[in-house]
Scaffold this motif. Structure first.
Motif, PDB file in Angstrom:
ATOM      1  N   LEU A 120       0.839  -1.205   0.000  1.00  0.00           N
ATOM      2  CA  LEU A 120       0.000   0.000   0.000  1.00  0.00           C
ATOM      3  C   LEU A 120       0.872   1.252   0.000  1.00  0.00           C
ATOM      4  N   LYS A 121       1.996   1.210   0.723  1.00  0.00           N
ATOM      5  CA  LYS A 121       2.931   2.332   0.702  1.00  0.00           C
ATOM      6  C   LYS A 121       3.514   2.520  -0.688  1.00  0.00           C
ATOM      7  N   LEU A 122       3.885   1.432  -1.346  1.00  0.00           N
ATOM      8  CA  LEU A 122       4.416   1.517  -2.703  1.00  0.00           C
ATOM      9  C   LEU A 122       3.400   2.097  -3.677  1.00  0.00           C
ATOM     10  N   ARG A 123       2.128   1.902  -3.378  1.00  0.00           N
ATOM     11  CA  ARG A 123       1.072   2.398  -4.262  1.00  0.00           C
ATOM     12  C   ARG A 123       0.687   3.846  -3.927  1.00  0.00           C
ATOM     13  N   GLY A 124       1.496   4.492  -3.102  1.00  0.00           N
ATOM     14  CA  GLY A 124       1.331   5.911  -2.872  1.00  0.00           C
ATOM     15  C   GLY A 124       0.511   6.308  -1.665  1.00  0.00           C
ATOM     16  N   HIS A 125       0.147   5.343  -0.817  1.00  0.00           N
ATOM     17  CA  HIS A 125      -0.667   5.639   0.359  1.00  0.00           C
ATOM     18  C   HIS A 125       0.222   5.910   1.575  1.00  0.00           C
ATOM     19  N   SER A 126      -0.294   6.700   2.503  1.00  0.00           N
ATOM     20  CA  SER A 126       0.352   6.837   3.808  1.00  0.00           C
ATOM     21  C   SER A 126      -0.185   5.728   4.702  1.00  0.00           C
ATOM     22  N   VAL A 127       0.729   5.018   5.373  1.00  0.00           N
ATOM     23  CA  VAL A 127       0.365   3.759   6.025  1.00  0.00           C
ATOM     24  C   VAL A 127       0.964   3.677   7.426  1.00  0.00           C
ATOM     25  N   GLY A 128       0.175   3.134   8.347  1.00  0.00           N
ATOM     26  CA  GLY A 128       0.658   2.779   9.668  1.00  0.00           C
ATOM     27  C   GLY A 128       0.465   1.289   9.913  1.00  0.00           C
ATOM     28  N   LEU A 129       1.247   0.733  10.822  1.00  0.00           N
ATOM     29  CA  LEU A 129       1.194  -0.700  11.122  1.00  0.00           C
ATOM     30  C   LEU A 129       1.237  -0.881  12.635  1.00  0.00           C
ATOM     31  N   MET A 130       0.143  -1.398  13.205  1.00  0.00           N
ATOM     32  CA  MET A 130       0.064  -1.634  14.645  1.00  0.00           C
ATOM     33  C   MET A 130       0.163  -3.125  14.938  1.00  0.00           C
ATOM     34  N   ASP A 131       1.067  -3.473  15.838  1.00  0.00           N
ATOM     35  CA  ASP A 131       1.228  -4.861  16.276  1.00  0.00           C
ATOM     36  C   ASP A 131       0.370  -5.061  17.522  1.00  0.00           C
ATOM     37  N   ALA A 132      -0.769  -5.727  17.362  1.00  0.00           N
ATOM     38  CA  ALA A 132      -1.676  -5.962  18.494  1.00  0.00           C
ATOM     39  C   ALA A 132      -1.439  -7.307  19.160  1.00  0.00           C
ATOM     40  N   ASP A 133      -0.425  -8.025  18.715  1.00  0.00           N
ATOM     41  CA  ASP A 133      -0.105  -9.320  19.318  1.00  0.00           C
ATOM     42  C   ASP A 133       0.819  -9.083  20.507  1.00  0.00           C
ATOM     43  N   ILE A 134       0.234  -8.871  21.680  1.00  0.00           N
ATOM     44  CA  ILE A 134       0.993  -8.498  22.868  1.00  0.00           C
ATOM     45  C   ILE A 134       1.942  -9.606  23.309  1.00  0.00           C
ATOM     46  N   TYR A 135       1.489 -10.849  23.282  1.00  0.00           N
ATOM     47  CA  TYR A 135       2.294 -11.955  23.797  1.00  0.00           C
ATOM     48  C   TYR A 135       3.347 -12.445  22.807  1.00  0.00           C
ATOM     49  N   GLY A 136       3.134 -12.193  21.522  1.00  0.00           N
ATOM     50  CA  GLY A 136       4.098 -12.648  20.524  1.00  0.00           C
ATOM     51  C   GLY A 136       4.335 -11.614  19.449  1.00  0.00           C
ATOM     52  N   PRO A 137       4.877 -10.430  19.825  1.00  0.00           N
ATOM     53  CA  PRO A 137       5.061  -9.358  18.843  1.00  0.00           C
ATOM     54  C   PRO A 137       6.135  -9.702  17.814  1.00  0.00           C
ATOM     55  N   SER A 138       5.782  -9.586  16.540  1.00  0.00           N
ATOM     56  CA  SER A 138       6.710  -9.931  15.461  1.00  0.00           C
ATOM     57  C   SER A 138       7.123  -8.739  14.614  1.00  0.00           C
ATOM     58  N   ILE A 139       6.360  -7.667  14.679  1.00  0.00           N
ATOM     59  CA  ILE A 139       6.587  -6.539  13.773  1.00  0.00           C
ATOM     60  C   ILE A 139       7.986  -5.931  13.908  1.00  0.00           C
ATOM     61  N   PRO A 140       8.554  -5.769  15.116  1.00  0.00           N
ATOM     62  CA  PRO A 140       9.906  -5.200  15.184  1.00  0.00           C
ATOM     63  C   PRO A 140      10.937  -5.984  14.371  1.00  0.00           C
ATOM     64  N   ILE A 141      10.839  -7.306  14.381  1.00  0.00           N
ATOM     65  CA  ILE A 141      11.772  -8.126  13.595  1.00  0.00           C
ATOM     66  C   ILE A 141      11.486  -7.969  12.110  1.00  0.00           C
ATOM     67  N   LEU A 142      10.213  -8.082  11.725  1.00  0.00           N
ATOM     68  CA  LEU A 142       9.847  -8.045  10.310  1.00  0.00           C
ATOM     69  C   LEU A 142      10.108  -6.687   9.676  1.00  0.00           C
ATOM     70  N   MET A 143      10.081  -5.625  10.487  1.00  0.00           N
ATOM     71  CA  MET A 143      10.317  -4.275   9.971  1.00  0.00           C
ATOM     72  C   MET A 143      11.730  -3.763  10.245  1.00  0.00           C
ATOM     73  N   GLY A 144      12.558  -4.590  10.905  1.00  0.00           N
ATOM     74  CA  GLY A 144      13.942  -4.206  11.126  1.00  0.00           C
ATOM     75  C   GLY A 144      14.130  -3.094  12.141  1.00  0.00           C
ATOM     76  N   ILE A 145      13.285  -3.080  13.190  1.00  0.00           N
ATOM     77  CA  ILE A 145      13.362  -2.002  14.185  1.00  0.00           C
ATOM     78  C   ILE A 145      13.528  -2.577  15.599  1.00  0.00           C
ATOM     79  N   THR A 146      14.269  -3.663  15.717  1.00  0.00           N
ATOM     80  CA  THR A 146      14.416  -4.310  17.026  1.00  0.00           C
ATOM     81  C   THR A 146      15.181  -3.450  18.022  1.00  0.00           C
ATOM     82  N   LYS A 147      15.961  -2.485  17.545  1.00  0.00           N
ATOM     83  CA  LYS A 147      16.739  -1.629  18.447  1.00  0.00           C
ATOM     84  C   LYS A 147      16.127  -0.242  18.608  1.00  0.00           C
ATOM     85  N   GLU A 148      15.004  -0.001  17.959  1.00  0.00           N
ATOM     86  CA  GLU A 148      14.358   1.316  18.018  1.00  0.00           C
ATOM     87  C   GLU A 148      13.290   1.330  19.110  1.00  0.00           C
TER      88      GLU A 148
END
Length: 346
Positions: free
Chosen positions: A116-144
């Motif tokens: 969706l970002k590539l198609r020109g949209h402004s996009v947010g991504l919320m990780d609602a999986d409290i017990y098993g959050p995966s988004i930091p790894i998949l987005m490369g932000i484990t140290k942020e």
């Protein structure tokens, strides 16, 4: 960064912000640490504006740094600011869920956000999986870590042009998240009400498996345009997917369709597509299928590298399938035509 600055930062990171009661390190509130001629210059942001609490915190800083024996400590305490609040600037909230874990929800949510970002949209991504959050790894932000703003708002971390938030960015990766229902719901409410998303065309929410507190909280608190359900053509998945479909129907959240994941793999020897779980896919025929993805090692590799696959490979069949899914989603939301919200009978 010198060893001395690292040591000072480590000590300060353990101090507690007076209002939120979270550590400075977890909230990314340490803004400047400089040492020159044995003089220390610090800049720290705080959420509180209470002068008594700020004075007490200042004393804690000086006490924590006693052993360093600095000739002088120049400490500046600022209050964080927020320009825009919460969800008011978001056009479309889309859930990506499934009743079953391990079906690839997070990978699909991440790549859907990226396409969706590539198609020109402004996009947010919320990780609602409290017990098993995966988004930091998949987005490369484990140290942020997210910035804390005025009035206890959090500034989402931006990665690959996508604003993201995850409890995985607040809690150390090696620490168990053994939270009870009330704390879990409270964290989700923080993510819903107190994130400075700004203006977005799409907010993609990566849902946890099951049909529990988090799903109910989001269904109650958010005006959701619809949910994309991720399934696999495997018998042990189907029952849980049906339960999740039933929950979304009960909460009047439109089902935008089902994506069947890991339906086949490509043989390394002959190149042909081999079915992994034959004879099960038709059991979800009552819900419109909007995508079908094969099992591909490079898709997993991209996730491990922290880069959404569609940003690295913009020509192959996986990219094209995500693009087709995004186009269908855009057209349905633009015209107001929602996918049939039917659920197969047991």
């Amino acid at each position: 960064m010198s060893e001395l600055i690292q040591a000072v930062t480590a000590v300060l990171s353990n101090l507690i912000e007076p209002k939120l009661k979270w550590s400075l390190g977890s909230l990314n509130l340490i803004k400047e640490v400089q040492v020159h001629d044995h003089k220390l210059r610090l800049k720290i942001d705080l959420v509180t504006d209470d002068e008594n609490l700020k004075a007490q915190f200042q004393d804690q800083v000086f006490q924590a740094l006693t052993d360093f024996n600095f000739a002088e400590i120049d400490l500046t305490l600022d209050r964080v600011n927020v320009a825009r609040q919460g969800l008011e600037g978001i056009k479309h909230v889309i859930l990506v869920g499934s009743g079953k874990g391990g079906v690839g929800k997070s990978t699909i949510a991440t790549n859907l956000a990226a396409i969706l970002k590539l198609r020109g949209h402004s996009v947010g991504l919320m990780d609602a999986d409290i017990y098993g959050p995966s988004i930091p790894i998949l987005m490369g932000i484990t140290k942020e870590k997210p910035q804390v703003l005025d009035d206890e708002f959090l500034q989402p971390i931006e990665a690959h042009g996508i604003k993201t938030i995850s409890v995985g960015s607040l809690v150390p990766a090696d620490k168990a998240i053994s939270w009870r229902g009330q704390l879990v719901s409270g964290t989700i409410l923080q993510f819903i009400r107190k994130i400075n998303w700004g203006d977005l065309d799409y907010l993609i929410i990566d849902m946890p498996p099951g049909t529990g507190d988090i799903q109910l909280t989001i269904a109650h608190e958010l005006k959701v345009k619809g949910v994309i359900v991720v399934s696999m053509p495997q018998q042990v998945v189907i029952g849980d997917v049906k339960r999740s479909l039933d929950l979304y129907r009960e909460k009047q959240i439109p089902v935008l369709g089902v994506i069947q994941n890991m339906v086949s793999y490509q043989c390394e020897c002959c190149g042909s597509q081999q079915t992994i779980f034959p004879g099960v896919e038709e059991q979800l025929a009552g819900v419109e299928q909007i995508g079908s993805l094969s099992l591909k090692p490079d898709l997993c590799k991209a996730g491990n590298e922290g880069i959404p696959y569609v940003l690295k490979n913009q020509s192959d069949e996986i990219y094209q399938e995500f693009e087709r899914i995004a186009i269908q989603l855009e057209k349905r939301l633009e015209t107001g035509l929602i996918f049939p919200q039917t659920v197969p009978e047991n």
